[in-house]
Scaffold this motif. Structure first.
Motif, PDB file in Angstrom:
ATOM      1  N   HIS A  66       0.859  -1.180   0.000  1.00  0.00           N
ATOM      2  CA  HIS A  66       0.000   0.000   0.000  1.00  0.00           C
ATOM      3  C   HIS A  66       0.893   1.226   0.000  1.00  0.00           C
ATOM      4  CE1 HIS A  66       0.813  -0.671   4.239  1.00  0.00           C
ATOM      5  NE2 HIS A  66       0.213   0.421   4.618  1.00  0.00           N
ATOM      6  N   HIS A  68       1.236   4.006   1.982  1.00  0.00           N
ATOM      7  CA  HIS A  68       1.585   4.854   3.126  1.00  0.00           C
ATOM      8  C   HIS A  68       3.084   5.164   3.060  1.00  0.00           C
ATOM      9  CE1 HIS A  68      -2.161   3.556   5.616  1.00  0.00           C
ATOM     10  NE2 HIS A  68      -2.394   4.602   4.842  1.00  0.00           N
ATOM     11  N   ASP A  70       5.498   5.108   5.008  1.00  0.00           N
ATOM     12  CA  ASP A  70       6.506   4.211   5.595  1.00  0.00           C
ATOM     13  C   ASP A  70       6.689   2.944   4.755  1.00  0.00           C
ATOM     14  OD1 ASP A  70       3.851   3.633   6.390  1.00  0.00           O
ATOM     15  OD2 ASP A  70       4.526   2.497   8.136  1.00  0.00           O
ATOM     16  N   ASP A 163       0.040  -4.086   6.905  1.00  0.00           N
ATOM     17  CA  ASP A 163      -0.421  -3.607   8.213  1.00  0.00           C
ATOM     18  C   ASP A 163      -1.812  -4.143   8.545  1.00  0.00           C
ATOM     19  OD1 ASP A 163       1.965  -2.303   8.348  1.00  0.00           O
ATOM     20  OD2 ASP A 163       1.174  -0.366   7.711  1.00  0.00           O
TER      21      ASP A 163
HETATM   22 ZN    ZN Z   1       0.188   1.531   6.489  1.00  0.00          ZN
END
Ligand code: ZN
Length: 309
Positions: A66, A68, A70, A163
């Motif tokens: 994904h 994000h 990080d 996550d």
């Molecule tokens: Zn994430």
């Protein structure tokens, strides 16, 4: 010594911590593929880890679970370093990446950094890819992020869970912070993981783990608590955003940090929704005090210091 779960040949995990997601390197005679690239401030370390593992070989492919910051903050650096790099992203944000809309991509609202990158193809849910001499299935796993995918390799029952599932829970349910119901999607993604029946999970953060039944039970318990008390999840989300930035800074003058935090759109929205009737600055002080009490930061009066364990 507790045994480190055995990874199949061609699968290497660079465990990175919380500011940077783990990187998973999948190699065989044909190609070298990296899953997720960490946070931008760790790009040099990501490149060093990769070149140590690959030697003279180039990285052929980068895939993101994904988008994000990080998980894809190192994309731009990797694309610069490996000009022929193929980059696959989940389809949900493809148009926003193409036009580089920082607001839609979450980097502006969270106050996080992610240098613009390009992609060459999509990691479609339902597709299967041959990496590390074995087949990897792509599954949609919304909840933490509406567009996240997870990767499952049935031969060794190995799951790259991003996550959606950690050993002790799962990532903040970001849509919920914006008032979009997503706890049910988290539950569905946990059900999906249970049905896949992985023997070993490589999470987005933390060490690879077995004991998936226990991890799922713990995650469901946590989800239930959040669903019953969304304010608790909201405060947790605020603290995660603050802690993430503090991890990036290491140490930072308290007034500077507060100026940053008060200007971050997500923090403003969270205060409006979960502010407990106090003004924004007071609420921020409350969140920082909670982080100090839980041992996540040290406040010496003038400077905030990240405390990492
Ligand atoms: Zn994430």
């Amino acid at each position: 010594m507790p045994g480190v779960p055995l990874l199949p040949p061609g699968v290497q995990v660079f465990e990175r911590g919380w500011l940077s997601s783990n990187n998973i390197l999948l190699t065989d005679a044909d190609s070298a593929t990296l899953v997720d690239s960490g946070y931008v401030t760790h790009s040099a370390q990501t490149l060093a880890l990769l070149s140590q593992a690959l030697g003279a070989r180039a990285l052929d492919r980068l895939v993101n679970t994904h988008l994000h910051s990080d998980h894809c903050g190192g994309n731009a650096a990797l694309q610069r370093h490996y000009p022929a790099l193929e980059t696959l992203i989940p389809p949900g944000m493809a148009e926003d990446v193409k036009a580089w809309r920082g607001a839609a991509l979450s980097y502006e609202p969270t106050g996080q950094n992610c240098p613009p990158f390009q992609f060459t193809g999509l990691l479609q849910p339902g597709s299967v890819h041959r990496w590390a001499n074995t087949e990897w299935q792509v599954h949609a796993a919304p909840g933490h992020d509406p567009h996240s995918v997870i990767l499952f390799e049935p031969e060794h029952r190995l799951l790259i869970s991003a996550d959606a599932l950690w050993q002790n829970g799962f990532g903040v349910v970001f849509p919920e912070l914006e008032g979009i119901a997503a706890f049910d999607e988290v539950a569905d993604s946990l059900d999906l993981i249970e049905a896949l029946d992985p023997a070993l999970v490589i999470p987005g953060h933390g060490a690879p783990f077995t004991g998936v039944t226990e991890a799922l039970a713990f995650a469901r318990q946590k989800l239930e608590a959040f669903a019953q008390t969304p304010e608790k999840h909201g405060r947790y989300g605020a603290k995660v955003l603050l802690k993430f930035k503090l991890l990036e800074y290491g140490s930072v003058a308290k007034p500077d940090f507060k100026t940053w935090a008060l200007a971050v759109p997500y923090m403003q929205a969270l205060h409006e929704r979960y502010g407990q009737g106090v003004d924004r600055a007071t609420w921020l002080d409350m969140m920082l005090a909670e982080l100090q009490r839980s041992g996540a930061l040290h406040d010496d009066g003038a400077v905030l210091h990240d405390v990492s364990n």
